[in-house]
Design an enzyme around this catalytic site. Structure first.
Site, short mmCIF file in Angstrom:
data_model
loop_
_atom_site.label_atom_id
_atom_site.label_comp_id
_atom_site.label_asym_id
_atom_site.label_seq_id
_atom_site.Cartn_x
_atom_site.Cartn_y
_atom_site.Cartn_z
N ALA A 262 6.20 -11.21 -7.02
CA ALA A 262 4.99 -10.06 -7.06
C ALA A 262 3.87 -9.95 -8.27
O ALA A 262 2.98 -9.49 -7.88
CB ALA A 262 5.75 -8.94 -7.22
N PRO A 264 0.84 -10.94 -10.39
CA PRO A 264 0.77 -9.99 -11.51
C PRO A 264 0.69 -8.59 -10.87
O PRO A 264 0.40 -7.75 -11.70
CB PRO A 264 -0.78 -10.57 -11.81
CG PRO A 264 -1.63 -10.75 -10.55
CD PRO A 264 -0.69 -11.52 -9.71
N GLY A 265 1.00 -8.34 -9.50
CA GLY A 265 0.94 -7.00 -9.05
C GLY A 265 0.08 -6.30 -8.35
O GLY A 265 0.07 -5.05 -8.05
N GLY A 266 -1.09 -6.98 -8.18
CA GLY A 266 -2.07 -6.25 -7.33
C GLY A 266 -1.85 -5.96 -6.01
O GLY A 266 -2.31 -4.82 -5.45
N LYS A 267 -0.84 -6.84 -5.21
CA LYS A 267 -0.56 -6.37 -4.10
C LYS A 267 0.44 -5.35 -4.15
O LYS A 267 0.66 -4.51 -3.09
CB LYS A 267 0.07 -7.60 -3.18
CG LYS A 267 -1.14 -8.59 -2.75
CD LYS A 267 -0.44 -9.71 -1.97
CE LYS A 267 -1.55 -10.68 -1.38
NZ LYS A 267 -2.12 -11.50 -2.63
N ARG A 289 3.51 -14.10 -16.59
CA ARG A 289 2.47 -12.95 -15.65
C ARG A 289 3.35 -11.60 -15.79
O ARG A 289 3.04 -10.56 -15.25
CB ARG A 289 2.18 -13.70 -14.61
CG ARG A 289 1.35 -14.74 -14.50
CD ARG A 289 0.89 -15.29 -13.08
NE ARG A 289 1.82 -15.12 -12.05
CZ ARG A 289 1.60 -14.95 -10.67
NH1 ARG A 289 0.27 -14.99 -10.44
NH2 ARG A 289 2.59 -15.29 -9.87
N ASP A 335 4.86 -13.08 -1.05
CA ASP A 335 3.62 -13.92 -1.27
C ASP A 335 4.01 -15.31 -2.03
O ASP A 335 3.75 -15.20 -3.27
CB ASP A 335 2.82 -13.01 -1.95
CG ASP A 335 1.34 -13.29 -2.12
OD1 ASP A 335 0.78 -14.05 -1.37
OD2 ASP A 335 0.61 -13.15 -3.24
N CYS A 388 -2.27 -17.85 -0.32
CA CYS A 388 -3.73 -17.80 -0.55
C CYS A 388 -4.13 -19.45 0.00
O CYS A 388 -5.18 -19.86 -0.76
CB CYS A 388 -4.26 -17.62 -1.89
SG CYS A 388 -3.37 -18.32 -3.24
#
Length: 436
Positions: A262, A264-267, A289, A335, A388
């Site tokens: 998860a 750095p937590g943006g999603k 992170r 992810d 990505c």
């Protein structure tokens, strides 16, 4: 009484150009991560100087292949790394001038400045070397033209500053014209995007709407206003490409959702904003992170959040039980770590850190992570595998192999975004459904 040392002259404050040379020398020598090198800059370096330093340093890394070829062909024996760094920073300025059509008016000024700085930062003989080499490199760079429509991997590699083996890998997968567009894309500085988290219709007029709902371009010169919005939790800085996996997951109100890998937590934020209420469990290794993940989870609204520090493939069910968290989840996002080939415009040093065998190594790790995630999915639940990367070896091949091994899962949807078509970072996401 003040000591003689405390009353003596202070060392001059570091400039953006000098700071760029210093960290560039470290990068040339040890290939340290560029984000960590930027973090090593003096705390008292003013923000405009820090921004200029980043522009110069990232420019060197982005165009390293072209600069290295133009500089080193005029040197019999590589000089010390500080001298090489001066030549590379000046080389980037020469490339920048050439791309802007200003080589004729700026080349002499760039060379003169580099020689002056070499006198301060190195030695007189090295300054003379900089003078001779930079002048020849300026002529070389000014005369360079982009490769033609039919170009070899070697010429594309040198001009667009990508490893030749990587260009050779991409050509049969995507074709000559798409690869050319990808290389051009990777060589342009990335704009800043923000996702609006505030009330509908409340985004400030200076944020530039994009084709992707909720995402805005952030124009330059607005950092004070951006900082206020960030502090208030009204925006989160992220590329529109990040939306693919969360849109496929479609987290619903009241669900129990697991976000694996998860940081750095943006999603995680995007998932929680879509849920509005429910439970979100974010899992990642306790690395550098994790503090960013903690900070982002603290910004959730209306969603019960839990942070679990652990290895996804090593006993995660037992760790969840220790935290009295659910064993199975309605929806899971994994992810996975990958080659980052879709985000090279943002992560400009990735192409120089990648090695041929990394794709196979990543594929094996990704398969393990996907298999571990699947064990935590409730019957009938949704699992999104996300990268990505734009390479099939890390996307379709991993997911298709998983489905062949696990008959209780099927691929329901997929979304693969490539930068030269979508106009944002590359990304891939695959929605898997578990049988009821």
């Amino acid at each position: 009484m003040p000591t003689q040392e405390s009353t003596g002259p202070k060392a001059p404050r570091e400039t953006a150009w000098g700071a760029a040379v210093r960290i560039c020398a470290r990068w040339l020598d040890r290939r340290e991560r560029i984000d960590l090198l930027m973090d090593s800059l003096p705390a008292d370096l003013p923000a405009p100087e820090r921004a200029r330093c980043q522009h110069l340093f990232y420019g060197v890394v982005r165009h390293f292949g072209r600069i290295e070829a133009a500089v080193m062909r005029h040197i019999a024996h590589p000089p010390r790394f500080p001298t090489r760094a001066i030549l590379h920073v000046a080389g980037f300025e020469l490339v920048e001038a050439q791309l802007a059509g200003e080589s004729g008016s700026l080349a002499a000024k760039i060379v003169h400045h580099a020689v002056d700085r070499a006198k301060e930062l190195t030695s007189a003989p090295e300054a003379r070397l900089v003078n001779a080499v930079a002048r020849r490199a300026a002529e070389t760079i000014a005369a360079q033209a982009p490769p033609g429509a039919v170009a070899s991997a070697a010429s594309l590699s040198e001009y667009f500053s990508h490893p030749e083996w990587l260009v050779q890998r991409w050509l049969p997968e995507f074709g000559a014209a798409p690869v050319r567009k990808l290389l051009e894309w990777n060589q342009t500085p990335a704009p800043v995007h923000a996702r609006w988290r505030g009330p509908a219709g409340g985004a400030p007029a200076w944020l530039v709407p994009t084709a992707h709902a909720g995402f805005y371009g952030v124009p330059p010169g607005r950092w004070p206003e951006v900082a206020v919005l960030l502090e208030a939790g009204l925006i989160y800085l992220q590329d529109p490409g990040t939306r693919l996996s969360v849109e496929l997951l479609a987290p619903g109100r009241g669900e129990a959702v697991l976000d694996l890998c998860a940081s750095p937590g943006g999603k995680s934020l995007m998932i929680a904003d879509a849920m509005q209420e429910g439970r979100l469990v974010a899992v990642d290794l306790p690395d550098s992170r994790i503090d960013r993940l903690k900070e982002n989870l603290s910004r959730l609204r209306g969603v019960e959040a839990a942070l679990v520090q652990g290895d996804v493939v090593a006993g995660l069910p037992a760790i969840l039980a220790e935290h009295r968290l659910p064993r199975l989840y309605d929806a899971i996002l994994v992810d996975v770590p990958c080659s980052n080939t879709g985000v090279m415009r943002h992560r400009v040093d990735v192409k120089w850190r990648l090695e041929r065998e990394d794709f196979a190594k990543h594929g094996r790790q990704q398969s393990r992570l996907l298999g571990a995630a699947a064990q935590l999915l409730a019957p009938g639940g949704r699992l999104v595998y996300s990268t990505c990367s734009i390479d099939r070896a890390e996307n379709e091949e991993v997911v298709q192999a998983f489905v062949r091994r696990n008959q209780g899962f099927r691929i329901e949807k997929s979304a693969v975004a490539v930068p030269w078509i979508e106009g944002h970072d590359g990304a891939a996401a695959f929605l898997l459904r578990r049988a009821p």
